[in-house]
Design a protein around this motif. Structure first.
Motif, mmCIF file in Angstrom:
data_model
loop_
_atom_site.group_PDB
_atom_site.id
_atom_site.type_symbol
_atom_site.label_atom_id
_atom_site.label_comp_id
_atom_site.label_asym_id
_atom_site.label_seq_id
_atom_site.Cartn_x
_atom_site.Cartn_y
_atom_site.Cartn_z
ATOM 1 N N ILE A 14 37.196 45.641 31.734
ATOM 2 C CA ILE A 14 37.293 44.843 32.640
ATOM 3 C C ILE A 14 38.659 45.134 33.254
ATOM 4 C CG2 ILE A 14 37.618 42.564 33.565
ATOM 5 C CD1 ILE A 14 35.409 41.704 31.390
ATOM 6 N N TYR A 15 38.753 45.462 34.676
ATOM 7 C CA TYR A 15 40.053 45.506 35.374
ATOM 8 C C TYR A 15 40.335 44.107 36.135
ATOM 9 C CZ TYR A 15 43.208 47.572 39.013
ATOM 10 O OH TYR A 15 44.236 47.923 39.785
ATOM 11 N N TYR A 16 41.334 43.709 35.997
ATOM 12 C CA TYR A 16 41.725 42.432 36.520
ATOM 13 C C TYR A 16 42.554 42.543 37.931
ATOM 14 C CZ TYR A 16 42.165 40.800 31.684
ATOM 15 O OH TYR A 16 41.532 40.386 30.322
ATOM 16 N N VAL A 17 41.325 42.568 38.802
ATOM 17 C CA VAL A 17 41.840 42.913 40.357
ATOM 18 C C VAL A 17 41.040 42.068 41.383
ATOM 19 C CG1 VAL A 17 39.900 44.914 40.343
ATOM 20 C CG2 VAL A 17 42.181 44.753 41.676
ATOM 21 N N GLY A 18 41.580 41.787 42.606
ATOM 22 C CA GLY A 18 40.767 41.418 43.762
ATOM 23 C C GLY A 18 41.373 42.193 44.789
ATOM 24 N N PRO A 19 40.256 43.229 44.853
ATOM 25 C CA PRO A 19 40.756 44.298 45.941
ATOM 26 C C PRO A 19 40.610 43.649 47.457
ATOM 27 C CG PRO A 19 38.607 44.582 44.944
ATOM 28 C CD PRO A 19 39.162 43.687 44.181
ATOM 29 N N SER A 20 41.274 44.425 48.384
ATOM 30 C CA SER A 20 41.327 43.871 49.529
ATOM 31 C C SER A 20 39.995 44.873 50.303
ATOM 32 C CB SER A 20 42.350 44.608 50.373
ATOM 33 O OG SER A 20 42.551 45.989 50.254
ATOM 34 N N PRO A 21 39.684 44.227 51.273
ATOM 35 C CA PRO A 21 38.263 45.019 51.988
ATOM 36 C C PRO A 21 38.587 46.474 52.339
ATOM 37 C CG PRO A 21 39.123 42.859 53.188
ATOM 38 C CD PRO A 21 40.040 43.123 52.251
ATOM 39 N N ALA A 22 37.293 47.087 51.912
ATOM 40 C CA ALA A 22 37.412 48.502 52.225
ATOM 41 C C ALA A 22 37.577 48.896 53.714
ATOM 42 C CB ALA A 22 36.261 49.255 51.629
ATOM 43 N N GLN A 23 38.371 49.985 54.161
ATOM 44 C CA GLN A 23 38.759 50.444 55.249
ATOM 45 C C GLN A 23 37.263 51.308 55.451
ATOM 46 O OE1 GLN A 23 40.814 50.119 57.488
ATOM 47 N NE2 GLN A 23 41.733 48.560 55.978
ATOM 48 N N PRO A 24 36.858 51.751 56.729
ATOM 49 C CA PRO A 24 35.797 52.499 56.957
ATOM 50 C C PRO A 24 35.789 53.983 56.286
ATOM 51 C CG PRO A 24 36.557 51.416 59.149
ATOM 52 C CD PRO A 24 37.588 51.149 58.098
ATOM 53 N N GLY A 25 34.670 54.157 55.755
ATOM 54 C CA GLY A 25 34.692 55.217 55.015
ATOM 55 C C GLY A 25 35.201 55.484 53.658
ATOM 56 N N ARG A 26 35.601 54.232 53.044
ATOM 57 C CA ARG A 26 36.344 54.149 51.599
ATOM 58 C C ARG A 26 35.487 53.345 50.828
ATOM 59 N NH1 ARG A 26 38.713 57.554 49.621
ATOM 60 N NH2 ARG A 26 39.627 56.080 48.274
ATOM 61 N N PRO A 27 35.372 53.246 49.825
ATOM 62 C CA PRO A 27 34.490 52.632 48.867
ATOM 63 C C PRO A 27 35.178 51.072 48.725
ATOM 64 C CG PRO A 27 35.513 54.198 47.483
ATOM 65 C CD PRO A 27 35.795 54.626 48.899
ATOM 66 N N ILE A 28 36.577 51.061 48.887
ATOM 67 C CA ILE A 28 37.545 49.825 48.122
ATOM 68 C C ILE A 28 38.593 49.955 48.924
ATOM 69 C CG2 ILE A 28 38.672 50.934 46.445
ATOM 70 C CD1 ILE A 28 37.753 48.435 44.622
ATOM 71 N N GLY A 29 39.112 48.571 49.184
ATOM 72 C CA GLY A 29 40.670 48.650 49.652
ATOM 73 C C GLY A 29 41.619 48.775 48.616
ATOM 74 N N SER A 30 42.791 48.326 49.113
ATOM 75 C CA SER A 30 43.730 48.445 47.889
ATOM 76 C C SER A 30 43.344 47.766 46.721
ATOM 77 C CB SER A 30 45.234 47.765 48.564
ATOM 78 O OG SER A 30 45.634 48.694 49.620
ATOM 79 N N CYS A 31 43.659 48.307 45.693
ATOM 80 C CA CYS A 31 43.334 47.323 44.274
ATOM 81 C C CYS A 31 44.313 47.525 43.304
ATOM 82 C CB CYS A 31 41.984 47.956 43.851
ATOM 83 S SG CYS A 31 41.824 49.801 43.727
ATOM 84 N N GLY A 32 45.206 46.688 43.469
ATOM 85 C CA GLY A 32 46.382 46.625 42.404
ATOM 86 C C GLY A 32 46.107 45.599 41.202
ATOM 87 N N PRO A 33 46.619 45.823 40.041
ATOM 88 C CA PRO A 33 46.277 44.868 39.039
ATOM 89 C C PRO A 33 46.926 43.368 39.273
ATOM 90 C CG PRO A 33 48.313 46.214 38.524
ATOM 91 C CD PRO A 33 47.368 46.587 39.791
ATOM 92 N N THR A 34 46.174 42.425 38.655
ATOM 93 C CA THR A 34 46.381 41.043 38.475
ATOM 94 C C THR A 34 47.330 40.708 37.408
ATOM 95 O OG1 THR A 34 44.648 40.358 40.080
ATOM 96 C CG2 THR A 34 45.506 38.986 38.680
ATOM 97 N N THR A 35 47.961 39.661 37.520
ATOM 98 C CA THR A 35 48.845 39.421 36.165
ATOM 99 C C THR A 35 47.650 39.023 35.264
ATOM 100 O OG1 THR A 35 50.507 38.587 37.570
ATOM 101 C CG2 THR A 35 50.392 37.772 35.092
ATOM 102 N N SER A 36 47.774 39.441 33.910
ATOM 103 C CA SER A 36 46.749 39.292 32.903
ATOM 104 C C SER A 36 46.630 37.902 32.167
ATOM 105 C CB SER A 36 46.861 40.490 31.901
ATOM 106 O OG SER A 36 46.800 41.923 32.703
ATOM 107 N N TYR A 37 47.719 37.619 31.959
ATOM 108 C CA TYR A 37 48.021 36.329 31.151
ATOM 109 C C TYR A 37 47.021 35.229 31.610
ATOM 110 C CZ TYR A 37 50.840 33.809 34.339
ATOM 111 O OH TYR A 37 51.289 32.975 35.370
#
Length: 185
Positions: free
Chosen positions: A61-84
């Motif tokens: 499981i990846y702790y992430v809340g990605p931003s909306p995908a740009q056209p032609g991309r599967p996902i937007g920016s997807c940096g990690p969220t603080t795990s604690y």
């Protein structure tokens, strides 16, 4: 780059047993996303004896809340969220067979103990590299809790997703070791 370990999902005990803190790892295969609200729902379902929206056995499981995908991309920016913030839920998911989590920041003692008990690892992803991490995602599909928006559970197909082992199955903690080394300078 040298000394990089390539792993494929799903993860098995022999894979996690060979990982040590500080190892640089490239993950290929399927990983799932989930944050606070999704974790709460997963644990509530498990407590009611109901089936989860995906089988956590041997998964990541990846702790992430990605931003909306740009056209032609599967996902937007997807940096990690603080795990604690997920620490209250993580031991139960590890007991159900989850083999790894990805996020940023350190984990609680109870999560570290659960990782030892269930032979799981914690990977740290680089914060601030969300756009670069998104380039490693080849496909992204919402599989549960669409009402949570960016915090919905997604199934990601990744190729060479870069992480570092921050906690291994032996109870070692990269964050603690780093602090000790720094203090001893």
């Amino acid at each position: 780059m040298s000394n990089i370990i390539h792993i494929k999902t799903p993860l098995m005990d022999d894979t996690t047993a060979n990982l040590r803190i500080g190892n640089r790892v490239l993950i290929s295969g399927i990983i799932y996303t989930a944050r606070d609200a999704a974790h709460q729902r997963l644990v509530e379902l498990a407590g009611q004896g109901k089936k989860l929206p995906f089988d956590v056995q041997n998964q990541i499981i990846y702790y992430v809340g990605p931003s909306p995908a740009q056209p032609g991309r599967p996902i937007g920016s997807c940096g990690p969220t603080t795990s604690y913030r997920m620490d209250v839920y993580t031991p139960q998911l590890l007991a159900m067979g989850l083999k790894a989590t990805i996020g940023k920041g350190n984990r609680s003692d109870s999560v570290i103990e659960a990782m030892k008990q269930y032979k799981a690892v914690y990977f740290a992803a680089t914060g601030g590299a969300a756009a670069l991490l998104a380039k490693r995602v080849k496909r992204a599909d919402v599989i549960a809790y669409q009402d949570l928006g960016t915090e919905a559970i997604m199934r990601l197909e990744v190729e060479d997703f870069p992480v570092v082992v921050a906690n291994d199955i032996y109870g070692n903690d990269l964050f603690r070791e780093g602090m000790v080394k720094y203090q001893n300078r």
